[in-house]
Design a protein around this motif. Structure first.
Motif, PDB file in Angstrom:
ATOM      1  N   ALA A  69     -59.895 -20.358 -25.482  1.00  0.00           N
ATOM      2  CA  ALA A  69     -58.923 -19.323 -25.136  1.00  0.00           C
ATOM      3  C   ALA A  69     -58.664 -19.294 -23.634  1.00  0.00           C
ATOM      4  O   ALA A  69     -57.524 -19.118 -23.177  1.00  0.00           O
ATOM      5  N   LEU A  70     -59.729 -19.492 -22.846  1.00  0.00           N
ATOM      6  CA  LEU A  70     -59.564 -19.499 -21.393  1.00  0.00           C
ATOM      7  C   LEU A  70     -58.683 -20.661 -20.948  1.00  0.00           C
ATOM      8  O   LEU A  70     -57.826 -20.514 -20.071  1.00  0.00           O
ATOM      9  N   HIS A  71     -58.880 -21.840 -21.567  1.00  0.00           N
ATOM     10  CA  HIS A  71     -58.022 -22.987 -21.239  1.00  0.00           C
ATOM     11  C   HIS A  71     -56.563 -22.694 -21.575  1.00  0.00           C
ATOM     12  O   HIS A  71     -55.651 -23.080 -20.835  1.00  0.00           O
ATOM     13  N   ALA A  72     -56.358 -22.009 -22.705  1.00  0.00           N
ATOM     14  CA  ALA A  72     -54.983 -21.654 -23.072  1.00  0.00           C
ATOM     15  C   ALA A  72     -54.383 -20.685 -22.060  1.00  0.00           C
ATOM     16  O   ALA A  72     -53.194 -20.793 -21.708  1.00  0.00           O
ATOM     17  N   GLU A  73     -55.205 -19.741 -21.562  1.00  0.00           N
ATOM     18  CA  GLU A  73     -54.734 -18.825 -20.512  1.00  0.00           C
ATOM     19  C   GLU A  73     -54.279 -19.600 -19.281  1.00  0.00           C
ATOM     20  O   GLU A  73     -53.217 -19.331 -18.721  1.00  0.00           O
ATOM     21  N   ARG A  74     -55.092 -20.560 -18.881  1.00  0.00           N
ATOM     22  CA  ARG A  74     -54.751 -21.308 -17.675  1.00  0.00           C
ATOM     23  C   ARG A  74     -53.459 -22.111 -17.877  1.00  0.00           C
ATOM     24  O   ARG A  74     -52.598 -22.158 -17.004  1.00  0.00           O
ATOM     25  N   ASP A  75     -53.325 -22.758 -19.037  1.00  0.00           N
ATOM     26  CA  ASP A  75     -52.104 -23.518 -19.314  1.00  0.00           C
ATOM     27  C   ASP A  75     -50.879 -22.600 -19.282  1.00  0.00           C
ATOM     28  O   ASP A  75     -49.810 -22.976 -18.774  1.00  0.00           O
ATOM     29  N   ALA A  76     -51.044 -21.390 -19.828  1.00  0.00           N
ATOM     30  CA  ALA A  76     -49.919 -20.448 -19.833  1.00  0.00           C
ATOM     31  C   ALA A  76     -49.547 -20.032 -18.408  1.00  0.00           C
ATOM     32  O   ALA A  76     -48.349 -19.893 -18.086  1.00  0.00           O
ATOM     33  N   LEU A  77     -50.544 -19.843 -17.557  1.00  0.00           N
ATOM     34  CA  LEU A  77     -50.256 -19.465 -16.173  1.00  0.00           C
ATOM     35  C   LEU A  77     -49.499 -20.565 -15.443  1.00  0.00           C
ATOM     36  O   LEU A  77     -48.538 -20.300 -14.698  1.00  0.00           O
ATOM     37  N   TYR A  78     -49.919 -21.819 -15.661  1.00  0.00           N
ATOM     38  CA  TYR A  78     -49.179 -22.914 -15.027  1.00  0.00           C
ATOM     39  C   TYR A  78     -47.759 -23.019 -15.596  1.00  0.00           C
ATOM     40  O   TYR A  78     -46.814 -23.356 -14.886  1.00  0.00           O
ATOM     41  N   GLY A  79     -47.631 -22.706 -16.897  1.00  0.00           N
ATOM     42  CA  GLY A  79     -46.284 -22.689 -17.470  1.00  0.00           C
ATOM     43  C   GLY A  79     -45.406 -21.613 -16.847  1.00  0.00           C
ATOM     44  O   GLY A  79     -44.221 -21.831 -16.588  1.00  0.00           O
ATOM     45  N   GLU A  80     -46.011 -20.437 -16.570  1.00  0.00           N
ATOM     46  CA  GLU A  80     -45.261 -19.371 -15.909  1.00  0.00           C
ATOM     47  C   GLU A  80     -44.811 -19.797 -14.515  1.00  0.00           C
ATOM     48  O   GLU A  80     -43.699 -19.489 -14.086  1.00  0.00           O
ATOM     49  N   ARG A  81     -45.695 -20.515 -13.795  1.00  0.00           N
ATOM     50  CA  ARG A  81     -45.303 -20.971 -12.453  1.00  0.00           C
ATOM     51  C   ARG A  81     -44.203 -22.024 -12.530  1.00  0.00           C
ATOM     52  O   ARG A  81     -43.256 -21.998 -11.724  1.00  0.00           O
ATOM     53  N   GLN A  82     -44.316 -22.933 -13.480  1.00  0.00           N
ATOM     54  CA  GLN A  82     -43.288 -23.975 -13.610  1.00  0.00           C
ATOM     55  C   GLN A  82     -41.935 -23.379 -13.995  1.00  0.00           C
ATOM     56  O   GLN A  82     -40.888 -23.933 -13.644  1.00  0.00           O
ATOM     57  N   ALA A  83     -41.979 -22.237 -14.688  1.00  0.00           N
ATOM     58  CA  ALA A  83     -40.735 -21.550 -15.040  1.00  0.00           C
ATOM     59  C   ALA A  83     -40.288 -20.583 -13.942  1.00  0.00           C
ATOM     60  O   ALA A  83     -39.318 -19.841 -14.132  1.00  0.00           O
ATOM     61  N   HIS A  84     -41.010 -20.569 -12.801  1.00  0.00           N
ATOM     62  CA  HIS A  84     -40.658 -19.744 -11.634  1.00  0.00           C
ATOM     63  C   HIS A  84     -40.731 -18.239 -11.927  1.00  0.00           C
ATOM     64  O   HIS A  84     -40.025 -17.455 -11.303  1.00  0.00           O
ATOM     65  N   ARG A  85     -41.610 -17.864 -12.878  1.00  0.00           N
ATOM     66  CA  ARG A  85     -41.773 -16.439 -13.141  1.00  0.00           C
ATOM     67  C   ARG A  85     -42.902 -15.806 -12.316  1.00  0.00           C
ATOM     68  O   ARG A  85     -43.035 -14.589 -12.275  1.00  0.00           O
ATOM     69  N   ILE A  86     -43.766 -16.630 -11.699  1.00  0.00           N
ATOM     70  CA  ILE A  86     -44.745 -16.169 -10.711  1.00  0.00           C
ATOM     71  C   ILE A  86     -44.723 -17.142  -9.538  1.00  0.00           C
ATOM     72  O   ILE A  86     -44.235 -18.273  -9.673  1.00  0.00           O
ATOM     73  N   ASN A  87     -45.238 -16.706  -8.397  1.00  0.00           N
ATOM     74  CA  ASN A  87     -45.238 -17.597  -7.234  1.00  0.00           C
ATOM     75  C   ASN A  87     -46.592 -18.305  -7.088  1.00  0.00           C
ATOM     76  O   ASN A  87     -47.529 -18.073  -7.865  1.00  0.00           O
ATOM     77  N   ASP A  88     -46.688 -19.158  -6.072  1.00  0.00           N
ATOM     78  CA  ASP A  88     -47.909 -19.960  -5.886  1.00  0.00           C
ATOM     79  C   ASP A  88     -49.117 -19.093  -5.575  1.00  0.00           C
ATOM     80  O   ASP A  88     -50.227 -19.370  -6.041  1.00  0.00           O
ATOM     81  N   ALA A  89     -48.946 -18.057  -4.766  1.00  0.00           N
ATOM     82  CA  ALA A  89     -50.074 -17.199  -4.398  1.00  0.00           C
ATOM     83  C   ALA A  89     -50.647 -16.509  -5.638  1.00  0.00           C
ATOM     84  O   ALA A  89     -51.873 -16.430  -5.813  1.00  0.00           O
ATOM     85  N   SER A  90     -49.767 -16.013  -6.510  1.00  0.00           N
ATOM     86  CA  SER A  90     -50.231 -15.369  -7.737  1.00  0.00           C
ATOM     87  C   SER A  90     -50.950 -16.368  -8.629  1.00  0.00           C
ATOM     88  O   SER A  90     -51.985 -16.052  -9.242  1.00  0.00           O
ATOM     89  N   LEU A  91     -50.397 -17.579  -8.709  1.00  0.00           N
ATOM     90  CA  LEU A  91     -51.023 -18.609  -9.538  1.00  0.00           C
ATOM     91  C   LEU A  91     -52.435 -18.924  -9.044  1.00  0.00           C
ATOM     92  O   LEU A  91     -53.382 -18.972  -9.834  1.00  0.00           O
ATOM     93  N   ARG A  92     -52.592 -19.114  -7.739  1.00  0.00           N
ATOM     94  CA  ARG A  92     -53.907 -19.444  -7.195  1.00  0.00           C
ATOM     95  C   ARG A  92     -54.917 -18.324  -7.462  1.00  0.00           C
ATOM     96  O   ARG A  92     -56.070 -18.583  -7.836  1.00  0.00           O
ATOM     97  N   ALA A  93     -54.501 -17.076  -7.266  1.00  0.00           N
ATOM     98  CA  ALA A  93     -55.415 -15.951  -7.468  1.00  0.00           C
ATOM     99  C   ALA A  93     -55.843 -15.847  -8.929  1.00  0.00           C
ATOM    100  O   ALA A  93     -57.036 -15.667  -9.237  1.00  0.00           O
ATOM    101  N   LEU A  94     -54.882 -15.991  -9.858  1.00  0.00           N
ATOM    102  CA  LEU A  94     -55.205 -15.868 -11.275  1.00  0.00           C
ATOM    103  C   LEU A  94     -56.056 -17.039 -11.767  1.00  0.00           C
ATOM    104  O   LEU A  94     -57.001 -16.860 -12.541  1.00  0.00           O
TER     105      LEU A  94
END
Length: 571
Positions: free
Chosen positions: A513-538
């Motif tokens: 489940a944690l791996h799926a969370e991480r993949d989803a976060l990178y997907g959100e960044r690739q879709a420009h729905r979060i920025n790099d700083a948010s991605l790194r923190a999460l």
């Protein structure tokens, strides 16, 4: 090739060979790096580097020795100080005298003091090469601590002995009394200089970070990386051992770190930085040895004429004599100290002929031997060439290669024949520490008060979930022969194992489940729905959770009698 390009290329090749070694597990990483370096420099148009031994010592050795002093378990180091000191100082003196006379007898053209210099050059061992060869082969943990402690200290004793042998060759004068006084000043002065510098840095860091917190973590890590160079250069400047100064600074800094439990960011950055520095510098050392190898061999073979086999046999003879002297010293000078340490419970593994043989074969030579050999001066005070210098460098290099090859072949064969060591003390102690930590956590949350009636129900619900999670951890940390809970004392072994298997499956699901969370976060960044700083923190938060879950899963699988999970790629 410019110096900057050379350094970058060596670092690149060090990283590449580290990856290659993961696929060629039968060949130790140092041998791969030496072979690659030799292949790159052997052709006429190959890579050739002008080697400055003083720069080599100042650039590569201090951070590696500092890191060894920083990482080595201090409790075991001080508990096993008798065998460590006997090897680090007694064996060096035994080797210099015994091997020096033997070399002079084997090679009459080499003056006795030059033979002593060669014996001093080959006396320091290299724990880095030993750990690279014995990784995952079951070298007993406390024996490895002895080897690491020996390597930390015999670098200084070997290089000091070399200094006296070279000085006697240059001047024709030698005094045992003066040598003993000089050695004490160099060794004790180096340890004192490094300890004072480490203590001063620790005090400064404490003052700054207590005021500003983890905000200055990056700057403090940078200063920590520079500390071994400062200790080495200061030690050399005042005429003491810069090598021992770097070691002492590492040990002192580690003691200071015991009071810095709350500085999480600094600790994580420090660990990652030192892992990278050690990997890069270790690779560079053996690559540089390989790059020097063809020219060293070429000059020696040219001087030998048609009798090319003679210097090779001499190097092999010196290697075998070196290992024989080490075996004799282990039997006569160290075995008693090891037995006493074993009887007092400070050494888990019982001394045996096989363990003595493994410790003998672990006397591998490496970077300090090469640097010491190349530091021998080219000319005498009268302008004549230093006697037999090329032969000294070749024989020292041959000893490095032969000890690496013999250790690579012999150590795995011997270690496989050692009786199973059982569960190391460190594993049992770690499990007990985890239990104590879980108990402290349950006690801490049990003292939490709701503060208002509105918060009472949510608090009780949350308290139950968190406490249950901690109790699950504690169940898996119990000794394997005990029941999981007091209520389950009468359960059958199969029932206990099934309960543990369920917990393993739960942890595996949490990791998935944690791996799926991480993949989803990178997907959100690739879709420009979060920025790099948010991605790194999460992602940093998920990474820390994954480390914790991974350790718990390893413990759970061990308790359930399953193999540990291989380190994943990608996740």
């Amino acid at each position: 090739m410019h110096t900057v390009e050379t350094v970058l290329l060596v670092l690149l090749l060090g990283a590449v060979t580290g990856i290659v070694a993961r696929y060629l597990r039968a060949i130790p990483l140092p041998l791969i790096q030496i072979g690659l370096g030799a292949a790159l420099s052997w052709p006429q148009q190959g890579l050739h580097i002008a080697f400055d031994p003083e720069l080599f010592l100042a650039l590569f050795i201090p951070p590696l020795l500092f890191a060894d002093g920083w990482r080595i378990p201090k409790r075991e180091f001080f508990a096993l100080y008798r065998p460590i000191l006997t090897l680090a100082f007694g064996l060096v003196l035994f080797t210099v005298i015994g091997l020096g006379y033997l070399i002079h007898w084997m090679i009459p053209s080499m003056p006795l003091m030059v033979a002593f210099a060669l014996a001093a050059v080959v006396s320091p061992t290299d724990a880095v090469a030993v750990s690279a060869i014995t990784r995952n082969l079951g070298m007993p943990a406390q024996t490895m601590h002895v080897l690491e402690g020996e390597s930390l200290l015999n670098d200084a004793s070997g290089l000091v002995a070399l200094k006296f042998a070279v000085a006697a060759t240059l001047t024709g004068v030698f005094s045992w009394t003066e040598a003993a006084k000089e050695f004490l000043w160099i060794a004790l002065g180096g340890l004192g200089c490094g300890a004072l510098l480490g203590w001063g840095f620790a005090t400064l860091r404490e003052t700054v970070t207590r005021r500003v917190g983890d905000v200055a973590a990056t700057q403090m890590v940078l200063l920590l990386v520079l500390l071994p160079f400062a200790a080495y250069l200061l030690g050399e400047h005042i005429g003491v051992s810069g090598i021992l100064a770097a070691v002492a600074a590492g040990i002192t800094t580690n003691f200071a770190d015991l009071r810095r439990g709350e500085f999480v960011a600094e600790r994580m950055q420090t660990e990652g930085t030192w892992t990278m520095v050690e990997s890069a510098f270790n690779g560079a050392i053996f690559l540089l040895l390989g790059l020097q190898l063809p020219s060293i061999v070429g000059r020696t073979l040219e001087a030998a004429g048609g009798h090319w086999w003679q210097p090779a046999l001499q190097a092999l003879g010196i290697t075998l004599a070196l290992l024989l002297l080490r075996w004799i010293w282990l039997l006569l000078g160290v075995r008693g100290a090891l037995w006493r340490a074993h009887e007092r419970g400070k050494l888990l593994e019982q001394p045996s002929p096989l363990l003595t043989l493994a410790t003998t074969l672990a006397g591998i030579r490496g970077a300090v031997t090469l640097a010491g050999a190349l530091s021998v001066p080219l000319l005498m005070p009268n302008g004549n060439a230093f006697p037999e210098r090329h032969q000294l460098v070749f024989l020292a290099t041959g000893t490095i290669l032969f000890t690496l090859i013999i250790g690579s072949i012999g150590l795995p064969l011997v270690l496989r024949r050692l009786p199973p060591a059982g569960e190391p003390d460190s594993v049992r102690e770690e499990r007990q520490a985890r239990l104590v930590a879980c108990q402290a956590a349950i006690a801490a949350i049990g003292d939490v008060s709701a503060g208002s009636s509105e918060r009472q129900a949510p608090l009780q619900e949350a308290l139950g979930r968190v406490t249950q999670d901690y109790r699950k951890r504690m169940d898996l940390l119990e000794e394997p022969h005990l029941a999981i809970t007091p209520e389950a004392q009468a359960d059958s072994p199969e029932s206990v194992r099934q309960r543990r298997l369920r917990y393993v499956v739960e942890l595996e699901l949490r990791l998935k489940a944690l791996h799926a969370e991480r993949d989803a976060l990178y997907g959100e960044r690739q879709a420009h729905r979060i920025n790099d700083a948010s991605l790194r923190a999460l992602v940093a938060e998920l990474d820390m959770n994954e480390v914790s879950l991974g350790k718990r899963l390893d413990v759970a699988r061990h308790a359930a009698g399953l193999e540990p999970v291989k380190k994943h790629q990608g996740h």
